[in-house]
Design a protein around this motif. Structure first.
Motif, PDB file in Angstrom:
ATOM      1  N   LEU A  88      14.848  -7.864  -5.033  1.00 53.23           N
ATOM      2  CA  LEU A  88      14.668  -8.763  -6.178  1.00 53.23           C
ATOM      3  C   LEU A  88      15.804  -9.765  -6.259  1.00 53.23           C
ATOM      4  N   GLU A  89      15.456 -10.982  -6.627  1.00 50.20           N
ATOM      5  CA  GLU A  89      16.446 -11.981  -7.014  1.00 50.20           C
ATOM      6  C   GLU A  89      16.241 -12.283  -8.499  1.00 50.20           C
ATOM      7  N   SER A  90      17.296 -12.714  -9.189  1.00 57.09           N
ATOM      8  CA  SER A  90      17.211 -12.834 -10.652  1.00 57.09           C
ATOM      9  C   SER A  90      18.018 -14.026 -11.138  1.00 57.09           C
ATOM     10  N   SER A  91      17.823 -14.318 -12.453  1.00 54.06           N
ATOM     11  CA  SER A  91      18.553 -15.382 -13.149  1.00 54.06           C
ATOM     12  C   SER A  91      19.212 -14.791 -14.387  1.00 54.06           C
ATOM     13  N   SER A  92      20.152 -15.535 -14.950  1.00 54.49           N
ATOM     14  CA  SER A  92      20.901 -15.045 -16.120  1.00 54.49           C
ATOM     15  C   SER A  92      20.760 -16.030 -17.277  1.00 54.49           C
ATOM     16  N   PRO A  93      19.781 -15.787 -18.206  1.00 52.48           N
ATOM     17  CA  PRO A  93      19.598 -16.706 -19.349  1.00 52.48           C
ATOM     18  C   PRO A  93      20.665 -16.572 -20.425  1.00 52.48           C
ATOM     19  N   ALA A  94      21.453 -15.471 -20.416  1.00 57.09           N
ATOM     20  CA  ALA A  94      22.581 -15.282 -21.340  1.00 57.09           C
ATOM     21  C   ALA A  94      22.138 -15.289 -22.805  1.00 57.09           C
ATOM     22  N   ASN A  95      21.200 -14.373 -23.148  1.00 59.64           N
ATOM     23  CA  ASN A  95      20.851 -14.241 -24.568  1.00 59.64           C
ATOM     24  C   ASN A  95      21.000 -12.804 -25.064  1.00 59.64           C
ATOM     25  N   GLY A  96      21.805 -11.991 -24.367  1.00 60.43           N
ATOM     26  CA  GLY A  96      22.209 -10.708 -24.909  1.00 60.43           C
ATOM     27  C   GLY A  96      21.445  -9.495 -24.455  1.00 60.43           C
ATOM     28  N   VAL A 123       0.861  -1.183   0.000  1.00 58.76           N
ATOM     29  CA  VAL A 123       0.000   0.000   0.000  1.00 58.76           C
ATOM     30  C   VAL A 123       0.896   1.231   0.000  1.00 58.76           C
ATOM     31  N   ARG A 124       0.575   2.151  -0.915  1.00 56.94           N
ATOM     32  CA  ARG A 124       1.306   3.417  -0.964  1.00 56.94           C
ATOM     33  C   ARG A 124       0.308   4.549  -1.199  1.00 56.94           C
ATOM     34  N   ASP A 125       0.370   5.547  -0.375  1.00 61.38           N
ATOM     35  CA  ASP A 125      -0.531   6.701  -0.458  1.00 61.38           C
ATOM     36  C   ASP A 125      -1.985   6.255  -0.433  1.00 61.38           C
ATOM     37  N   GLY A 126      -2.259   5.229   0.362  1.00 58.97           N
ATOM     38  CA  GLY A 126      -3.626   4.761   0.512  1.00 58.97           C
ATOM     39  C   GLY A 126      -4.127   3.911  -0.623  1.00 58.97           C
ATOM     40  N   ARG A 127      -3.307   3.600  -1.598  1.00 56.54           N
ATOM     41  CA  ARG A 127      -3.737   2.801  -2.750  1.00 56.54           C
ATOM     42  C   ARG A 127      -2.944   1.501  -2.780  1.00 56.54           C
ATOM     43  N   GLN A 128      -3.650   0.410  -3.162  1.00 58.67           N
ATOM     44  CA  GLN A 128      -3.018  -0.904  -3.218  1.00 58.67           C
ATOM     45  C   GLN A 128      -2.224  -1.042  -4.514  1.00 58.67           C
ATOM     46  N   LYS A 129      -0.979  -1.457  -4.392  1.00 61.91           N
ATOM     47  CA  LYS A 129      -0.098  -1.641  -5.540  1.00 61.91           C
ATOM     48  C   LYS A 129       0.280  -3.114  -5.665  1.00 61.91           C
ATOM     49  N   VAL A 130       0.566  -3.520  -6.900  1.00 57.49           N
ATOM     50  CA  VAL A 130       0.964  -4.897  -7.183  1.00 57.49           C
ATOM     51  C   VAL A 130       2.298  -4.873  -7.910  1.00 57.49           C
ATOM     52  N   VAL A 131       3.278  -5.593  -7.358  1.00 58.58           N
ATOM     53  CA  VAL A 131       4.589  -5.724  -7.995  1.00 58.58           C
ATOM     54  C   VAL A 131       4.538  -6.936  -8.921  1.00 58.58           C
ATOM     55  N   CYS A 132       4.902  -6.732 -10.188  1.00 60.41           N
ATOM     56  CA  CYS A 132       4.873  -7.810 -11.174  1.00 60.41           C
ATOM     57  C   CYS A 132       6.238  -7.949 -11.837  1.00 60.41           C
ATOM     58  N   ARG A 133       6.526  -9.128 -12.275  1.00 60.09           N
ATOM     59  CA  ARG A 133       7.727  -9.324 -13.081  1.00 60.09           C
ATOM     60  C   ARG A 133       7.313  -9.489 -14.542  1.00 60.09           C
ATOM     61  N   VAL A 134       8.082  -8.891 -15.402  1.00 59.59           N
ATOM     62  CA  VAL A 134       7.842  -8.968 -16.841  1.00 59.59           C
ATOM     63  C   VAL A 134       8.926  -9.873 -17.414  1.00 59.59           C
ATOM     64  N   LEU A 135       8.484 -10.983 -17.981  1.00 60.29           N
ATOM     65  CA  LEU A 135       9.424 -11.981 -18.478  1.00 60.29           C
ATOM     66  C   LEU A 135       9.344 -12.062 -19.996  1.00 60.29           C
ATOM     67  N   ALA A 136      10.474 -12.151 -20.630  1.00 57.76           N
ATOM     68  CA  ALA A 136      10.530 -12.363 -22.074  1.00 57.76           C
ATOM     69  C   ALA A 136      11.787 -13.146 -22.385  1.00 57.76           C
ATOM     70  N   MET A 137      11.657 -14.175 -23.200  1.00 61.12           N
ATOM     71  CA  MET A 137      12.812 -14.987 -23.551  1.00 61.12           C
ATOM     72  C   MET A 137      13.751 -14.238 -24.483  1.00 61.12           C
ATOM     73  N   PHE A 138      13.195 -13.469 -25.434  1.00 62.16           N
ATOM     74  CA  PHE A 138      14.036 -12.775 -26.415  1.00 62.16           C
ATOM     75  C   PHE A 138      14.593 -11.487 -25.821  1.00 62.16           C
ATOM     76  N   ALA A 139      15.829 -11.188 -26.152  1.00 61.62           N
ATOM     77  CA  ALA A 139      16.522 -10.060 -25.534  1.00 61.62           C
ATOM     78  C   ALA A 139      15.911  -8.723 -25.917  1.00 61.62           C
ATOM     79  N   ARG A 140      15.285  -8.622 -27.114  1.00 65.95           N
ATOM     80  CA  ARG A 140      14.787  -7.317 -27.571  1.00 65.95           C
ATOM     81  C   ARG A 140      13.377  -7.032 -27.102  1.00 65.95           C
ATOM     82  N   GLN A 141      12.798  -7.901 -26.293  1.00 67.80           N
ATOM     83  CA  GLN A 141      11.454  -7.682 -25.773  1.00 67.80           C
ATOM     84  C   GLN A 141      11.531  -7.303 -24.295  1.00 67.80           C
ATOM     85  N   PRO A 142      10.473  -6.708 -23.713  1.00 67.78           N
ATOM     86  CA  PRO A 142      10.549  -6.158 -22.351  1.00 67.78           C
ATOM     87  C   PRO A 142      10.867  -7.241 -21.311  1.00 67.78           C
ATOM     88  N   ARG A 143      11.723  -6.843 -20.362  1.00 70.84           N
ATOM     89  CA  ARG A 143      12.102  -7.722 -19.251  1.00 70.84           C
ATOM     90  C   ARG A 143      12.419  -6.820 -18.063  1.00 70.84           C
TER      91      ARG A 143
END
Length: 748
Positions: free
Chosen positions: A209-217, A149-169
């Motif tokens: 945050l914890e993360s992984s390294s798929p090594a695709n550039g 909760v921030r400033d009285g509003r409920q927030k949701v933390v999401c992860r954005v996953l993409a296998m290809f390097a040129r797409q959002p992550r």
């Protein structure tokens, strides 16, 4: 209560106490939840102590509830397109889990949040790839990870996953009420899990945050997917710190330690490599949560799995590994315990399964689920039927306030109730305790019937042992007697004297004439006194050996006599020592403290002394507290007789004094003396010779007290004597007592 019954009762009580404090073993009752494509996920949609289970079957999510042994579908949620990731998360903070489903199509990815009835609460997204990458199929997901909760509003933390390097992550925060994204933090590495922790002490929870390294550039915001990181952001999306922990094809597992477990926020970081077979090396690090600085690091040859915090007792954590080892560390990364199992092992939870305030560790291998206690001792094992290349994933659910369930299985979902079986409730173990108690009682009874009973030896029997031993020592062992003559004969021959003053034949005849009878009398007295049969047997064997060697030496020619005589002397020395030990064993049973007996005799007459105005004192000199050969009651009686005589002599005398002293004999350390001195009229010289005779009474109406007292003292190898007081008037009676010594000293 006799000894066997007492032994049986003791063993039974000890066994029951031991069983009561033994930790339970866990048995498992399995419930099949359904045929699915993934493991069942526990969730709590009612806010009670019981969890339900969420299953996926193609494009459908099914909410299943176990009631007793019955399985019931509570809700069913159908989706028009494929479900990529699903799960449960309390994003509203009301204590109830919401269901999320990550969906995607060619236009992008969305995350749908639903309540327990299957109604949609909010749709987050979509997230799309860049227009210049439209020719690449969108393969990403938007997955909720945490809510705040921030400033009285409920927030949701999401992860954005993409296998290809040129797409959002990266990481995005959405407003739950509007479904609109507040901010997005792009990452080169792949975000895996988020924790909400106050890292800088400002009272606001930050995003760890914890993360992984798929090594695709992919590269973004100073991170790349050639490395795995621990990363901290505040609620506005600003980076607090980042720490590079591993290289490519690796994952970072974080464990934020609870507030209050350390001086400041601490984080445990374990790395896991997905490269190679076996996987490459890994590290275990302790990090400062305020700066991300590594405080301490351990290195391992094989990969580690996710760590879990252990709450009870000394704070610590448990971690599994590809090296088949489960380890427990304290908060300084010092190893507390470790255990090897069969195959790669992963820990899935550290939770109290039996409501005893102690956590159990839930772990798994490729073919079994393990439950261990805080010391890594096995407490339960459940074999699994699915064949896997890695450890079986396990999730922990609540069955009620006191019981837990384990869910597993990726083809057939199973929930297994973990039920504690306490040893104190096990009839087999109780029967074993009973058998042990009965065996103990029976064994003690058998042993007690075979052991010689330790009986109280009458004083007369003890005195006979002492007197026969004194006669044996005086007649055979001391100077100018057969044993000592044999010693002198051997010494003379060794010195070159061909004809010593005694012959071996004469020594033999003297022993046979008196020594054999004296020894047999001593053995009879020992047997009457309850001496061990083994001791009597050794004395007889040594006697036979002494006589045999002495006879052979007496018959041998001159040149062969010395060797046989030396062997006879060796047997004689051993015989003397064995007799002394037997004497000592009997004597110590009848021994008493001379100072204690004297004090008792004097204390019993304090009233008479006070009535007659007789000043008295008792003094114990150093060394006067040794044990003496005398029956306690008899010694109290003898000392009392001497004190009574002194009281009668002092009756009516002005300034009457009585002094009692217990002290070692100055001329012979083998004896102790009790001296009774008064300042009465003393004994006339002409009457002193008859003082210790039956007719030697020195006062009107007197009896045989001093006569019997001397006889008693001499029967205990002591003596009683009289001498005038050194000051001119008065009497001094000296009771001489034999001190109890060890067997070697008793030979003197």
């Amino acid at each position: 209560m006799n000894l066997p019954a007492l032994a049986a009762l003791t063993v039974a009580a000890g066994g029951l106490i031991w069983l009561a404090f033994q930790p339970p073993r866990f048995r498992f009752v399995e419930h099949q939840l359904g045929v699915v494509a993934d493991a069942a996920i526990p969730l709590n949609i009612t806010g009670t102590s019981r969890d339900d289970f969420l299953l996926r079957n193609q494009n459908t999510l099914i909410l299943v509830r176990l009631e007793g042994n019955e399985r019931r579908a509570v809700a069913q949620m159908n989706f028009p397109r494929g479900i990529g990731v699903f799960g449960a998360l309390d994003v509203t903070g009301d204590g109830r889990d919401e269901i999320y489903a990550a969906l995607r199509d060619s236009s992008g990815a969305v995350a749908v949040l639903l309540d327990g009835e299957g109604d949609t609460l909010q749709s987050l997204g979509p997230v799309k790839g860049p227009s210049w990458a439209a020719r690449e199929p969108w393969d990403g997901w938007l997955v909720p990870m945490a809510g705040f909760v921030r400033d009285g509003r409920q927030k949701v933390v999401c992860r954005v996953l993409a296998m290809f390097a040129r797409q959002p992550r990266g990481v995005a925060v959405y407003d739950l009420q509007t479904g609109v994204r507040d901010w997005f933090f792009a990452m080169g590495a792949w975000p895996d899990r988020a924790y909400l922790v106050d890292l800088n002490g400002d009272g606001e929870r930050d995003i760890l945050l914890e993360s992984s390294s798929p090594a695709n550039g992919a590269i973004a915001n100073g991170t790349d997917d050639e490395h795995a990181y621990a990363l901290a952001l505040n609620q506005s999306g600003a980076r607090l710190w980042q720490s590079e922990l591993a290289g490519k094809f690796a994952s970072v597992f974080l464990l934020p330690l609870p507030v209050g477990s350390a001086p400041g926020p601490l984080i445990v970081a374990a790395t896991h490599s997905h490269e190679g077979d076996p996987p490459a090396s890994s590290t275990l690090s302790l990090m400062d949560g305020r700066s991300g600085r590594i405080l301490k690091r351990l290195r391992f040859a094989r990969s580690l799995t996710r760590p879990f915090y252990l709450e009870s007792g000394r704070p610590g954590f448990v971690v599994g590994g590809n090296d088949s080892t489960i380890r427990i560390y304290d908060l300084n990364l010092s190893l507390e315990a470790q255990r090897r199992v069969d195959g790669e092992v992963e820990v899935w939870a550290a939770i109290d399964l039996d409501a005893d305030a102690e956590p159990e560790i839930v772990a798994s291998t490729r073919d079994a689920i393990l439950v261990l206690d805080r010391q890594l001792r096995p407490r339960g094992r459940l074999s699994t039927t699915e064949k896997r290349l890695d450890p079986t994933p396990v999730r922990v659910a609540r069955a009620d306030l006191l019981r837990s369930r384990l869910s597993f299985g990726e083809k057939v979902a199973v929930a297994a109730d973990a039920l504690p079986d306490y040893p104190i409730d096990d009839p087999d173990k109780l029967a074993l305790v009973g058998v042990g108690a009965a065996a103990a009682g029976y064994g003690i009874r058998r042993v007690a019937t075979r052991l010689p009973r330790r009986r109280r030896i009458p004083a007369g029997v003890t005195r006979e042992v002492l007197t026969t031993y004194a006669f044996l020592v005086h007649g055979q062992f001391q100077q100018e007697r057969p044993f000592e003559r044999l010693r002198l004969w051997v010494q003379a021959r060794c010195a070159g004297i061909d004809r010593p003053p005694w012959t071996l034949q004469g020594i033999l005849e003297e022993w046979q004439g008196s020594g054999r009878a004296a020894l047999e009398a001593f053995l009879r007295r020992l047997a009457d006194a309850g001496a061990p049969p083994a001791r009597l047997g050794r004395i007889r064997r040594l006697t036979h050996a002494f006589v045999q060697f002495l006879e052979d030496a007496a018959r041998a020619p001159d040149h062969g006599q010395l060797g046989l005589a030396e062997r006879a002397l060796t047997a004689a020395d051993a015989l003397v020592l064995e007799c002394c030990r037997a004497y000592w064993e009997v004597a110590r049973r009848a021994a008493c403290r001379a100072d204690h007996a004297t004090e008792q005799a004097v204390r019993a007459r304090r009233a008479r002394l006070s009535d007659l105005n007789i000043a008295s004192d008792l003094r114990v000199e150093p060394g006067g507290d040794r044990l003496v050969l005398f029956e306690r009651d008899a010694l109290v009686s003898v000392v009392g007789e001497l004190v009574d005589n002194a009281i009668n002599a002092l009756r009516g005398r002005a300034r009457a004094e009585l002094h009692v002293v217990v002290a070692p004999e100055p001329s012979d350390s083998r004896y102790l003396a009790i001296i009774v001195q008064d300042n009465g009229p003393g004994v006339l010289p002409e009457r002193r010779g008859a003082l210790f005779t039956p007719q030697g009474a020195t006062r009107p109406g007197g009896g045989r007290g001093l006569h019997l007292a001397r006889e008693c003292a001499r029967s205990w190898l002591g003596d009683l004597t009289y001498e005038p007081a050194p000051c001119g008037s008065g009497s001094v009676f000296r009771l001489r007592l034999k001190v109890v010594t060890g067997p070697e000293s008793a030979m003197q």
